[in-house]
Enzyme design. Structure first.
Site, mmCIF file in Angstrom:
data_model
loop_
_atom_site.group_PDB
_atom_site.id
_atom_site.type_symbol
_atom_site.label_atom_id
_atom_site.label_comp_id
_atom_site.label_asym_id
_atom_site.label_seq_id
_atom_site.Cartn_x
_atom_site.Cartn_y
_atom_site.Cartn_z
ATOM 1 N N ASP A 25 0.863 -1.179 0.000
ATOM 2 C CA ASP A 25 0.000 0.000 0.000
ATOM 3 C C ASP A 25 0.902 1.233 0.000
ATOM 4 O OD1 ASP A 25 -2.755 1.185 0.310
ATOM 5 O OD2 ASP A 25 -1.784 2.063 2.062
ATOM 6 N N HIS A 67 -5.437 3.797 6.948
ATOM 7 C CA HIS A 67 -4.875 4.877 6.130
ATOM 8 C C HIS A 67 -3.413 5.163 6.441
ATOM 9 C CE1 HIS A 67 -8.739 5.585 4.366
ATOM 10 N NE2 HIS A 67 -9.286 5.845 5.534
#
Length: 529
Positions: A371, A508
């Site tokens: 990610d 996140h």
């Protein structure tokens, strides 16, 4: 250059202020009293063309049309360099001249020179071949073809050369799909056609060479495939062109979307099939190799190139026919700035070591689930500021790769609201060029997995452009896999974690999201056949 009356009037009315634009055609819709005017826009000179200039062009077009119409203007970007021009020439010659070209000439017989005054093409051929090309009017037809692809004026010359060793004879057998030696085209053999009318007759270009175009052939391996249903905007509407008959097609239609990879790059492909063709498209699976023909344009949502397919066919790909002018760098011998660390978690035994058999889909394979956090959403202009990744071998997480990255520019406030990474946090971190070799080494011989992996891959590929490190990995997307796994209210990572009982303690942030994605991937893999 082919005479274009409206383009000539436009240049006169605009006083030559937009030399990078060329009118191509217009589309009139009587039912809506609208006119769409299409221009090519050359980006070779980097001319500034902002909203003010576009408004001025639109007004000039309205004045030239002179009727009370709803006028819209569409711009298709093009870029004329030696490589892109030669690719268009090769495709034209194979398609239009067929056996004549593939047996009598090669890619070395084409030269393209781009100057301030235009594009000059020289075709070299033996005496007999040149005579055929002259009689067939090849130069003129090629000029017309390139005139539709580029803004710059085009001239084509035929040059007679002496026969050389290795020249093919006219009794040679041509490939099923036209292919030229010594060119940036890919040799393929077509198999079963899956969708569309007509056939693919010209060898595909490299995905890394793809640009906006009305007709392009590509090939590669499917790495992500998804099917979506969308509302048919014509359902129940009266069609003026069909005598006012009401449209009785399905209220919802299918759209297939997949990512195609040929080792030089990846591109998103969409297919809008008719009902009878659904069944064949349903048979497509990750790992299938395809040849695809269609129109390439910029996706207005993602800003990336996307191919809308007219023809889809299964194909065998000769990967040995793919060469690169600058060989990709090899992975570094050692990690320099970011060294992976072993993955240790006390809870791992409750997730991965239940005495259950490793899911078949994961057995014997290596995956890197990754990610990124970024300064924004544009792969071309925005920067990666954090990479988090975990390596999974044979169903077990073995290593973790994580680092903050200094983008060497301020992080926008809107981005900080999402990932909470500030300028102070990245200060003193390595820059991307320092991290890149280490991450490249970490991903070798692994399938790259992500949640909406196209975004993270595009960011990685664009930030790596011109570095020499080519990420040619296969891709897997947990969103696409989850949609096949079970219906959910949405497919956000947090929703998927809730559905599968996975805890993501710091959403996140790249490392936490990568680990959560890995655990979800493991659970989904149990159901992949």
């Amino acid at each position: 250059m082919i005479e274009n009356a409206f383009d000539k009037k436009f240049k006169e009315a605009s006083r030559g202020n937009y030399p990078f634009l060329k009118f191509t055609d217009a589309e009139y819709c009587a039912g809506e009293n609208s006119l769409r005017v299409n221009f090519l826009q050359s980006t070779r000179h980097g001319d500034v063309f902002d909203d003010v200039a576009k408004a001025a062009v639109k007004q000039i077009v309205r004045d030239l049309v002179g009727y009370d119409l709803d006028v819209t203007v569409k711009y298709t970007k093009c870029y004329a360099d030696e490589n892109s021009v030669k690719q268009k020439v090769k495709q034209f010659l194979v398609k239009e001249c067929g056996l004549v070209f593939t047996t009598g000439m090669s890619g070395d017989d084409i030269s393209a020179e781009i100057t301030e005054s235009g594009i000059k093409i020289v075709l070299s051929a033996p005496k007999e071949m040149k005579m055929i090309l002259v009689q067939d009017g090849t130069a003129g037809r090629l000029e017309e073809e390139l005139d539709r692809e580029f803004v710059e004026p085009v001239s084509v010359e035929l040059f007679e050369r002496m026969p050389k060793e290795g020249d093919a004879t006219f009794d040679s057998i041509a490939d099923e799909v036209g292919y030229i030696d010594n060119s940036r085209l890919i040799k393929i053999t077509l198999r079963d056609k899956v969708y569309g009318r007509g056939n693919i007759t010209t060898a595909p270009i490299y995905i890394c060479d793809a640009a906006e175009s009305a007709s392009t052939n590509l090939c590669g391996k499917i790495t992500i495939i998804d099917k979506k249903m969308y509302n048919n905007k014509n359902y129940g509407r009266k069609d003026v062109k069909k005598g006012g008959r009401t449209n009785t097609s399905d209220e919802q239609l299918a759209m297939y979307k997949f990512t195609l990879s040929d080792t030089t790059g990846n591109i998103s492909v969409v297919v809008f099939p008719n009902k009878p063709e659904d069944e064949a498209l349903e048979s497509l699976q990750t790992g299938d190799t395809l040849a695809v023909s269609g129109r390439i344009a910029v996706n207005s949502y993602s800003g990336d190139l996307q191919l809308t397919a007219d023809i889809v066919s299964k194909a065998l790909i000769d990967y040995d026919s793919i060469t690169t002018e600058v060989p990709a760098k090899k992975e570094p011998k050692d990690y320099e700035f970011v060294k992976p660390v072993p993955y240790i978690e006390e809870k791992q035994s409750s997730i991965f070591d239940k005495g259950e058999q490793t899911p078949d889909y994961l057995a014997g394979k290596t995956f890197v689930i990754f990610d990124t956090e970024t300064t924004g959403l544009n792969p071309v202009s925005d920067k990666i500021i954090e990479i988090g990744a975990v390596k999974m071998k044979d169903g077990r997480i073995t290593e973790v790769f994580e680092t903050l990255i200094d983008p060497m520019e301020p992080i926008p406030p809107d981005s900080i609201k999402t990932h909470h990474i500030t300028d102070d946090m990245v200060k003193g971190s390595p820059v991307f060029s320092e991290v890149l070799p280490d991450f490249y080494k970490f991903t070798r011989n692994a399938v790259l997995v992500g949640h909406n992996v196209e975004f993270d891959y595009k960011m990685l590929a664009e930030n790596s452009r011109n570095s020499g490190y080519v990420f040619d990995n296969e891709l897997e997307d947990t969103i696409a896999l989850a949609k096949k796994f079970r219906p959910m209210r949405n497919y956000k990572l947090q929703t998927l974690c809730e559905e599968l009982g996975v805890v993501n303690e710091e959403a996140h942030r790249a490392s936490a999201d990568a680990l959560a994605t890995a655990k979800c991937f493991y659970e989904i893999a149990k159901y992949i056949k």
